[in-house]
Design a protein around this motif. Structure first.
Motif, PDB file in Angstrom:
ATOM      1  N   ARG A 118       0.858  -1.189   0.000  1.00  0.00           N
ATOM      2  CA  ARG A 118       0.000   0.000   0.000  1.00  0.00           C
ATOM      3  C   ARG A 118       0.892   1.235   0.000  1.00  0.00           C
ATOM      4  N   ALA A 120       0.743   5.513   0.076  1.00  0.00           N
ATOM      5  CA  ALA A 120       0.004   6.767   0.226  1.00  0.00           C
ATOM      6  C   ALA A 120       0.841   7.898  -0.337  1.00  0.00           C
ATOM      7  N   LEU A 147       0.427   2.921   9.723  1.00  0.00           N
ATOM      8  CA  LEU A 147       0.200   1.870   8.736  1.00  0.00           C
ATOM      9  C   LEU A 147       0.986   0.608   9.033  1.00  0.00           C
ATOM     10  N   SER A 151       4.203  -1.004   3.911  1.00  0.00           N
ATOM     11  CA  SER A 151       3.587   0.269   3.522  1.00  0.00           C
ATOM     12  C   SER A 151       4.675   1.269   3.158  1.00  0.00           C
ATOM     13  N   VAL A 153       4.946   5.712   2.294  1.00  0.00           N
ATOM     14  CA  VAL A 153       4.305   7.021   2.180  1.00  0.00           C
ATOM     15  C   VAL A 153       5.233   7.917   1.370  1.00  0.00           C
ATOM     16  N   ARG A 197      -1.551  -1.029  -3.638  1.00  0.00           N
ATOM     17  CA  ARG A 197      -2.734  -0.174  -3.560  1.00  0.00           C
ATOM     18  C   ARG A 197      -2.247   1.265  -3.369  1.00  0.00           C
ATOM     19  N   SER A 199      -3.095   5.285  -2.824  1.00  0.00           N
ATOM     20  CA  SER A 199      -4.104   6.248  -2.373  1.00  0.00           C
ATOM     21  C   SER A 199      -3.502   7.641  -2.385  1.00  0.00           C
ATOM     22  N   LEU A 201      -3.754  11.311  -0.786  1.00  0.00           N
ATOM     23  CA  LEU A 201      -4.271  12.045   0.357  1.00  0.00           C
ATOM     24  C   LEU A 201      -3.996  13.524   0.111  1.00  0.00           C
ATOM     25  N   ASP A 221      -7.952   5.256  -4.080  1.00  0.00           N
ATOM     26  CA  ASP A 221      -8.707   6.242  -3.306  1.00  0.00           C
ATOM     27  C   ASP A 221      -8.196   7.641  -3.604  1.00  0.00           C
ATOM     28  N   VAL A 310      -6.025   4.065   3.526  1.00  0.00           N
ATOM     29  CA  VAL A 310      -4.850   3.630   2.779  1.00  0.00           C
ATOM     30  C   VAL A 310      -4.708   2.104   2.861  1.00  0.00           C
TER      31      VAL A 310
END
Length: 319
Positions: A118, A120, A147, A151, A153, A197, A199, A201, A221, A310
């Protein structure tokens, strides 16, 4: 005497805000760091893959760009910028891209991008630049901590953000200019980590940037928080396959900003429908009592909600 219609009063308030911002711009603009010189960076090679060796080569190139900008800032006599860039070039800091010109552009990775399930991407709003980068970095670190493993970011400072008190924060010009770069960046991430995945933000004016980039954006997302609006009447009008989510904290002053668009002869001021309003049609998440600048505060309801989105474990509800 009959009172003026509410819509007329609101338009007058928005015009007053524009005039105030126009007057404030010379003051706030003088404090911005665009005048600090920096070398033009080399164009980064496309990732292609998120293999560790490929990422390390990209990170090494980013460190070289930061060091070159640091040395030029030092020669210019700007100790503050040189100190900031020394910290950015420290071992363990990882940047997919860096450009020290005109306030600065960067994309810093937190976590292990090569093994991320994932990802973000944080898109900041007004007033963020290299000399005011700390809050964005702390937010990225807090989100990664929430998270956990598998993960990553990315703090994407991919544009010159508008001044907090300036006309550009009330119009979509910068967002229109920036959105193609964001779309390309997200596409590159998706190609490098196709099973992850992704996302977005999008905070404050960053939600305007994300909205302009939304058509064709390859993300799961699209999250709008602390948003002044997007310029679209509804989530459907954004033209994205991503799930559009929105949230606003109970202590966020953005709630008092008029959510309308005012068409003037050469520019449109304001961003229209409130993303947390029922008529917008986004899935609304619980942002607790967050103020405008602390949605990613450790331990906050808003941070937990954003992390759940996320991670793909968030439920959805419409406003």
């Amino acid at each position: 005497m009959a009172s003026r219609p509410r819509s007329s009063r609101t338009r007058r308030a928005l015009l007053a805000a524009l005039v105030t911002a126009s007057v404030a711009l010379p003051v706030s603009g003088a404090a911005r760091p665009a005048a600090v010189p920096a070398p033009a960076p080399a164009a980064p090679r496309p990732l292609g893959t998120a293999e560790p060796s490929v990422l390390e080569a990209r990170y090494a190139a980013g460190r070289e760009e930061i060091r070159a900008a640091r040395d030029m800032a030092a020669r210019h006599g700007d100790r503050r910028r040189a100190t900031t860039l020394t910290g950015m070039a420290a071992p363990g800091r990882t940047f997919l891209m860096f450009d020290g010109r005109d306030g600065g552009r960067s994309a810093e990775v937190f976590g292990d991008l090569s093994g991320a399930e994932r990802i973000a991407v944080l898109v900041p709003g007004a007033g963020v630049d290299l000399d005011h980068y700390g809050r964005l970095r702390r937010g990225a670190e807090a989100l990664l901590g929430e998270l956990g493993d598998r993960s990553a970011v990315v703090a994407w400072l991919g544009y010159r953000t508008p001044a907090t008190m300036g006309p550009s924060s009330l119009t979509s010009g910068l967002a229109e200019e920036t959105s193609p770069r964001l779309r390309v960046f997200v596409r590159e991430l998706g190609e490098a980590a196709p099973s992850a995945r992704v996302s977005l933000l999008c905070h404050s004016y960053g939600s305007v940037v994300c909205a302009r980039a939304a058509p064709g954006l390859d993300a799961t997302d699209l999250v709008l928080y602390g948003s002044p609006g997007t310029g679209a009447d509804s989530a459907a009008a954004l033209g994205t396959r991503a799930t559009v989510r929105a949230g606003r904290g109970g202590d966020d002053w953005i709630a008092r900003v008029p959510h309308l668009e005012l068409r003037l002869p050469f520019v449109t001021v304001g961003f229209g429908t409130d993303p947390v309003a029922p008529e917008f049609g986004a899935e609304v998440f619980d942002a607790g009592d967050a103020g405008h600048s602390d949605y990613l505060r450790p331990g906050s309801v808003s941070l937990r909600s954003l992390a759940a989105i996320v991670a793909g474990t968030a439920g959805g509800r419409h406003a």
